[in-house]
Design a protein around this motif. Sequence first.
Motif, mmCIF file in Angstrom:
data_model
loop_
_atom_site.group_PDB
_atom_site.id
_atom_site.type_symbol
_atom_site.label_atom_id
_atom_site.label_comp_id
_atom_site.label_asym_id
_atom_site.label_seq_id
_atom_site.Cartn_x
_atom_site.Cartn_y
_atom_site.Cartn_z
ATOM 1 N N GLU A 30 6.248 -183.714 -70.666
ATOM 2 C CA GLU A 30 6.271 -182.434 -70.391
ATOM 3 C C GLU A 30 4.843 -182.230 -70.096
ATOM 4 N N LEU A 31 4.800 -180.917 -69.232
ATOM 5 C CA LEU A 31 3.654 -180.297 -68.634
ATOM 6 C C LEU A 31 3.016 -179.214 -69.562
ATOM 7 N N PRO A 32 1.605 -179.100 -69.443
ATOM 8 C CA PRO A 32 1.071 -178.104 -70.094
ATOM 9 C C PRO A 32 1.469 -176.622 -69.381
ATOM 10 N N ILE A 33 1.363 -175.455 -70.265
ATOM 11 C CA ILE A 33 1.770 -174.233 -69.748
ATOM 12 C C ILE A 33 0.280 -173.475 -69.822
ATOM 13 N N PRO A 34 0.258 -172.336 -69.386
ATOM 14 C CA PRO A 34 -0.876 -171.273 -69.575
ATOM 15 C C PRO A 34 -0.849 -170.799 -70.768
ATOM 16 N N ASP A 35 -1.832 -170.531 -71.542
ATOM 17 C CA ASP A 35 -1.706 -169.933 -72.584
ATOM 18 C C ASP A 35 -1.252 -168.391 -72.799
ATOM 19 N N SER A 36 -1.358 -167.878 -71.677
ATOM 20 C CA SER A 36 -0.670 -166.437 -71.354
ATOM 21 C C SER A 36 0.672 -166.441 -71.398
ATOM 22 N N GLU A 37 1.416 -167.611 -71.182
ATOM 23 C CA GLU A 37 3.127 -167.769 -71.126
ATOM 24 C C GLU A 37 3.537 -168.205 -72.520
ATOM 25 N N ARG A 38 2.508 -168.349 -73.335
ATOM 26 C CA ARG A 38 3.085 -168.573 -74.747
ATOM 27 C C ARG A 38 3.881 -167.430 -75.575
ATOM 28 N N MET A 39 4.895 -167.774 -76.284
ATOM 29 C CA MET A 39 5.536 -166.712 -76.977
ATOM 30 C C MET A 39 4.574 -166.356 -78.285
ATOM 31 N N ARG A 40 4.201 -165.163 -77.993
ATOM 32 C CA ARG A 40 3.491 -164.604 -79.407
ATOM 33 C C ARG A 40 4.163 -163.318 -79.766
ATOM 34 N N PRO A 41 3.901 -162.723 -80.958
ATOM 35 C CA PRO A 41 4.602 -161.455 -81.222
ATOM 36 C C PRO A 41 4.236 -160.177 -80.238
ATOM 37 N N ASP A 42 2.989 -160.085 -79.884
ATOM 38 C CA ASP A 42 2.616 -158.791 -78.904
ATOM 39 C C ASP A 42 2.358 -159.410 -77.698
ATOM 40 N N SER A 43 2.470 -160.622 -77.093
ATOM 41 C CA SER A 43 2.031 -161.018 -75.866
ATOM 42 C C SER A 43 2.764 -162.206 -75.438
ATOM 43 N N GLY A 44 2.707 -162.567 -74.089
ATOM 44 C CA GLY A 44 3.540 -163.604 -73.533
ATOM 45 C C GLY A 44 4.924 -163.404 -72.796
ATOM 46 N N PRO A 45 5.662 -163.792 -72.625
ATOM 47 C CA PRO A 45 6.911 -163.457 -71.803
ATOM 48 C C PRO A 45 7.983 -162.540 -72.589
ATOM 49 N N ARG A 46 8.929 -161.580 -71.897
ATOM 50 C CA ARG A 46 9.789 -161.100 -72.427
ATOM 51 C C ARG A 46 10.869 -161.968 -72.506
ATOM 52 N N THR A 47 11.888 -161.367 -73.255
ATOM 53 C CA THR A 47 13.020 -162.194 -73.579
ATOM 54 C C THR A 47 13.753 -162.399 -72.077
ATOM 55 N N ASN A 48 14.427 -163.707 -71.997
ATOM 56 C CA ASN A 48 15.171 -163.930 -70.695
ATOM 57 C C ASN A 48 14.315 -163.595 -69.339
ATOM 58 N N ALA A 49 13.112 -163.491 -69.354
ATOM 59 C CA ALA A 49 12.205 -163.368 -68.032
ATOM 60 C C ALA A 49 11.114 -164.150 -67.852
ATOM 61 N N VAL A 50 11.343 -165.438 -67.834
ATOM 62 C CA VAL A 50 10.237 -166.444 -68.264
ATOM 63 C C VAL A 50 10.250 -167.373 -66.970
ATOM 64 N N LEU A 51 10.077 -168.681 -67.063
ATOM 65 C CA LEU A 51 9.747 -169.744 -65.975
ATOM 66 C C LEU A 51 11.039 -169.772 -65.512
ATOM 67 N N GLU A 52 11.337 -169.075 -64.272
ATOM 68 C CA GLU A 52 12.699 -169.018 -63.474
ATOM 69 C C GLU A 52 12.380 -170.108 -62.180
ATOM 70 N N GLY A 53 11.397 -169.836 -61.891
ATOM 71 C CA GLY A 53 10.894 -170.586 -60.581
ATOM 72 C C GLY A 53 10.011 -171.737 -60.737
ATOM 73 N N LEU A 54 10.419 -172.787 -59.834
ATOM 74 C CA LEU A 54 9.561 -174.065 -59.875
ATOM 75 C C LEU A 54 9.739 -174.410 -58.444
ATOM 76 N N THR A 55 8.585 -175.050 -57.800
ATOM 77 C CA THR A 55 8.575 -175.911 -56.711
ATOM 78 C C THR A 55 7.423 -176.792 -56.790
ATOM 79 N N PHE A 56 7.414 -177.906 -55.989
ATOM 80 C CA PHE A 56 6.558 -178.917 -55.401
ATOM 81 C C PHE A 56 5.792 -178.106 -54.265
ATOM 82 N N ALA A 57 4.532 -178.767 -53.982
ATOM 83 C CA ALA A 57 3.755 -178.139 -53.064
ATOM 84 C C ALA A 57 2.617 -179.023 -52.528
#
Length: 351
Positions: A153-180
């Motif tokens: 499992e890879l780390p994610i940014p702190d800003s993307e963690r689910m917290r009561p008043d911050s982080g992603p909205r319901t069902n609008a989170v990590l939709e996209g992924l690609t290697f580069a």
Amino acid sequence: MLFTLCAFASAAVPAHADPEAPGVRLLGEQVVPHRLEFRGTTVGGLSGIDYSARSGEYVLISDDRSARNPARFYTARIPVDGNGVGPVEFTATRPLRMPDGGMYPMGDVDPEDIRVDPWTGDYVWSQEGERAGTVLTDPSIRVAHPDGGFAAELPIPDSERMRPDSGPRTNAVLEGLTFAAGGALIVSSVEGPLLQDGPNPTATSGGLTRITVQARTGPLLAQYAYPLDPVFAEGRGTNGIAAILAADPVEPTKYLVLERSYVEGVGNRIRIYDTDFAGATNVLDAPLEQARPVGKRLLVDLAEFGLTEIDNIEGMTWGPRLPSGERTLVLVSDDNFSGDQITQVVALAVR
């Protein structure tokens, strides 16, 4: 290299087709039968797709949260050539497994995208986590072996963690992924604005979401603001990033971004943009105020092709190159296991 080049970045307003952008034409489409049964599973919810040049097959992930069958992926053959798209032939399915080898219980993960690791042949996949009342489950990016076994499992940014008043909205989170960058980087996109980054797009205004760049081994390197278009029509709906794809195998700053907009009673609008990260502000875990977003220009609007239906397109991958030199771009829709929607495979040729 990746984080020091300079280029102009556009504001969060609708883009228009660039007359110098590569030409795109429709090759064709196929529709997978609704509720197709395959090896004890119901095919549906296909929200991510990737092509493996090694095997000549595609891997597709279902967003079934282990409600119908265990969280899983499929492999399939999809003939794509200059004459169109042949029937989709599923070849295998495997459940995604937890670190202890067990299958994910119902509701534990919400799979969204999947990519074949060009170095190892493993699968990297994203899942959205959960925000439901007091239940806050972080999204994640995980690695599975081709048999579905858990690898990492890879780390994610702190800003993307689910917290009561911050982080992603319901069902609008990590939709996209690609290697580069030849597989050295993993790039992920959040579908819609984080709570701390402002409101969702509306018919009169766009919004800002985030795209994250990290080393394949996990370290987070950068995060950029991406300007979403306004919703294409009035009504109940929104717009967000459904998929991201490296535009070139080795160039680390250029990507295709698929914006999927939906309005209840009106339908879907699918637009694919050429984007350039060069010159954008690195906002890793920082506020987006005064950040310079990534640049974007419209590559294609699926409404241009006269398809009889444009469904909930969520997956995007490069397919085989055509003898003409054109690249094939293969898209797949998530039918949400609904009889009112379809599992649609659309193939484009990009010059």
